[in-house]
Design a protein around this motif. Structure first.
Motif, PDB file in Angstrom:
ATOM      1  N   GLY A 123       0.754  -1.184   9.560  1.00  0.00           N
ATOM      2  CA  GLY A 123       0.284  -2.571   9.585  1.00  0.00           C
ATOM      3  C   GLY A 123      -0.116  -2.918  11.011  1.00  0.00           C
ATOM      4  O   GLY A 123       0.675  -2.713  11.938  1.00  0.00           O
ATOM      5  N   GLY A 173       2.448   4.654   6.483  1.00  0.00           N
ATOM      6  CA  GLY A 173       2.039   3.261   6.248  1.00  0.00           C
ATOM      7  C   GLY A 173       1.951   2.514   7.575  1.00  0.00           C
ATOM      8  O   GLY A 173       2.877   2.584   8.396  1.00  0.00           O
ATOM      9  N   LEU A 181       5.564   2.616   8.989  1.00  0.00           N
ATOM     10  CA  LEU A 181       6.625   2.924   8.024  1.00  0.00           C
ATOM     11  C   LEU A 181       6.265   4.221   7.321  1.00  0.00           C
ATOM     12  O   LEU A 181       5.299   4.272   6.568  1.00  0.00           O
ATOM     13  N   TRP A 220       6.939  -7.089   5.596  1.00  0.00           N
ATOM     14  CA  TRP A 220       5.801  -7.109   6.527  1.00  0.00           C
ATOM     15  C   TRP A 220       4.831  -8.163   6.011  1.00  0.00           C
ATOM     16  O   TRP A 220       4.285  -8.036   4.922  1.00  0.00           O
ATOM     17  N   ARG A 260      10.357  -1.352   8.216  1.00  0.00           N
ATOM     18  CA  ARG A 260      11.504  -0.467   8.307  1.00  0.00           C
ATOM     19  C   ARG A 260      12.785  -1.242   8.070  1.00  0.00           C
ATOM     20  O   ARG A 260      12.826  -2.451   8.201  1.00  0.00           O
ATOM     21  N   THR A 310       0.848  -1.214   0.000  1.00  0.00           N
ATOM     22  CA  THR A 310       0.000   0.000   0.000  1.00  0.00           C
ATOM     23  C   THR A 310       0.875   1.253   0.000  1.00  0.00           C
ATOM     24  O   THR A 310       0.469   2.287  -0.510  1.00  0.00           O
ATOM     25  N   GLY A 349       3.148  -1.858  13.372  1.00  0.00           N
ATOM     26  CA  GLY A 349       4.353  -1.124  12.985  1.00  0.00           C
ATOM     27  C   GLY A 349       4.003  -0.010  12.017  1.00  0.00           C
ATOM     28  O   GLY A 349       2.973  -0.060  11.333  1.00  0.00           O
ATOM     29  N   SER A 360      -2.134   2.799   3.998  1.00  0.00           N
ATOM     30  CA  SER A 360      -1.202   3.919   3.853  1.00  0.00           C
ATOM     31  C   SER A 360      -2.003   5.173   3.561  1.00  0.00           C
ATOM     32  O   SER A 360      -2.961   5.143   2.783  1.00  0.00           O
TER      33      SER A 360
HETATM   34  C1  BTN Z   1       7.727  -1.967  10.672  1.00  0.00           C
HETATM   35  O1  BTN Z   1       7.302  -2.399  11.741  1.00  0.00           O
HETATM   36  O2  BTN Z   1       8.874  -2.202  10.271  1.00  0.00           O
HETATM   37  C2  BTN Z   1       6.786  -1.135   9.831  1.00  0.00           C
HETATM   38  C3  BTN Z   1       5.775  -1.987   9.176  1.00  0.00           C
HETATM   39  C4  BTN Z   1       4.817  -1.227   8.286  1.00  0.00           C
HETATM   40  C5  BTN Z   1       3.923  -2.158   7.505  1.00  0.00           C
HETATM   41  C6  BTN Z   1       2.844  -1.440   6.763  1.00  0.00           C
HETATM   42  S1  BTN Z   1       1.630  -2.528   6.129  1.00  0.00           S
HETATM   43  C7  BTN Z   1       0.921  -1.241   5.202  1.00  0.00           C
HETATM   44  C8  BTN Z   1       2.066  -0.409   4.656  1.00  0.00           C
HETATM   45  N1  BTN Z   1       2.517  -0.971   3.394  1.00  0.00           N
HETATM   46  C9  BTN Z   1       3.755  -1.474   3.495  1.00  0.00           C
HETATM   47  O3  BTN Z   1       4.373  -2.049   2.567  1.00  0.00           O
HETATM   48  N2  BTN Z   1       4.226  -1.287   4.720  1.00  0.00           N
HETATM   49  C10 BTN Z   1       3.295  -0.607   5.579  1.00  0.00           C
END
Ligand code: BTN
Length: 279
Positions: free
Chosen positions: A162, A160, A145, A77, A72, A43, A143, A88
Motif C-alpha cells: 500500500g 502486498g 504485507l 490499511w 501487519r 488485494t 507498507g 498484491s
Molecule cells: C503495513 O504497513 O502494516 C502493511 C500494509 C500493507 C497494505 C497493503 S494494501 C494492498 C495489500 N492488500 C492488503 O490488504 N494489504 C496490502
C-alpha cells in the motif's frame, strides 16, 4: 454533471497507461496478468486465492478501493478510493529456497519501493523503517504485507503493498494523521500512479528472484536507508518487550539490538514479526 477532477493524475487507474509506462522502462515482462478491481475486500485476499489456483507468477491484483485492507500484526490499511496504490503480486519463490532466504523478500520489496519513489519524486529521500515500512521525513508513506502459503506442494508468496500516493490528511483516519503522509503531501504535486507502479516493477524485476540468494546489495541498501540503525528503540516481542540500540542487520535482514541486562550488554536478534518503535 461536470467532471470536477481536472488533474490527469487523479483519474482512475488504467491498465494500458500502466503497460505503456512499463514498456518505456524496458520492464514490459515484469508483470503478468492484471486483475483490476474497482472495489475488493483486500488485494492480498484475492492474490492468495489466485495463487492457490496456480495462476502464473507475477499475476498482479490491484484495487481502487479495499473494504478490508490488511496491514501487519492484525492492523487494518485504510485508503480513500482511487488516490493511492493498493496492490498484491503473486510470486512462486524457487522451491529449494530456505525459510531464511524467503524472509529476505520484504527487504527486496522495500528497496524497490524506495528506488521507485525517488525516481518518480526527485529530491525526495525514502527511508526504511525496519522491517517493512517506507518513511519520508519521519512519516509513513507505504507498507508491505507478505503472506506465504502452500497448495498441493506448491509454495507461494503474496507481496502486498500500500502506498499513500495522492491521498491527503483529511481523507485519513484521525488516528493516523500525525504519523502518515503521502507523496502528494511531501512533494506538493499529484503523482502519476502508473509511472510509480511501473518504476516499482522495473526496480523489483532487477532484484527478484536473484536478490533472495545474492543479498549483499540489498543488505547494504537497507543499512544506508535505515531509520533505526544507531537509534534507541523499543520492540514488542511475542511475550515480552525490550529497549535498546539498533546496531546492525543480520545476514537475512534481521534487526540486531544491543540491550543492557544487569550491567552487561546483550545482543538481541529480532525477526520481521516484531513491532518496533523509535524512542
Ligand atoms: C503495513 O504497513 O502494516 C502493511 C500494509 C500493507 C497494505 C497493503 S494494501 C494492498 C495489500 N492488500 C492488503 O490488504 N494489504 C496490502
Amino acid at each position: 454533471m461536470p467532471d470536477l477532477i481536472t488533474d490527469r493524475n487523479l483519474t482512475p487507474f488504467g491498465e494500458s497507461r500502466f503497460r505503456d509506462a512499463l514498456r518505456a522502462r524496458g520492464a514490459g515482462m515484469s508483470v503478468g496478468n492484471i486483475h483490476l478491481f474497482h472495489e475488493i475486500t483486500s488485494t492480498n485476499d484475492e492474490a492468495l486465492r489466485l495463487a492457490r489456483n496456480r495462476v502464473p507468477e507475477r499475476t498482479l491484483v490491484l484495487a481502487e478501493r479495499q473494504t478490508a485492507g490488511r496491514g501487519r500484526r492484525g492492523n487494518s490499511w485504510a485508503a480513500p478510493a482511487s488516490r493511492d496504490l493498493l496492490f498484491s503480486l503473486v510470486l512462486y519463490p524457487p522451491l529449494e529456497l530456505s525459510a531464511e532466504r524467503l524472509s529476505r523478500l520484504p527487504h527486496l520489496g522495500g528497496v524497490a519501493l524506495c528506488h521507485a519513489i525517488e525516481e518518480v519524486c526527485p529530491g525526495i529521500e525514502a527511508k526504511l523503517k525496519w522491517p517493512n515500512d517506507i518513511y519520508m521525513l519521519g512519516k509513513k508513506v507505504a507498507g508491505i504485507l507478505i503472506e506465504n502459503g502452500k497448495h498441493a506442494s506448491q509454495t507461494f508468496s503474496v507481496l502486498g503493498i500500500g502506498i499513500n500516493v495522492n491521498s491527503v490528511d483529511d481523507e485519513r483516519p484521525q488516528e493516523l494523521r500525525a504519523t502518515a503522509t503521502s507523496l502528494r503531501e511531501e512533494t506538493g504535486a499529484t503523482v502519476d500512479r502508473h509511472e510509480l507502479l511501473a518504476a516499482f516493477f522495473a526496480s523489483f524485476d532487477r532484484l527478484y528472484p536473484a536478490g533472495l540468494e545474492d543479498f549483499g546489495g540489498v543488505l547494504s541498501t537497507i543499512e544506508d536507508r535505515s531509520l533505526l540503525l544507531g537509534r534507541k528503540i523499543s520492540a514488542q516481542l511475542e511475550r515480552s518487550s525490550i529497549t535498546g540500540k539498533a546496531v546492525e542487520f543480520g545476514a537475512n535482514g534481521e534487526l540486531i539490538v544491543e540491550v543492557e541486562n544487569g550491567g552487561h550488554m546483550e545482543r538481541c536478534t529480532l525477526n520481521g514479526a516484531s513491532q518496533v518503535r523509535l524512542i
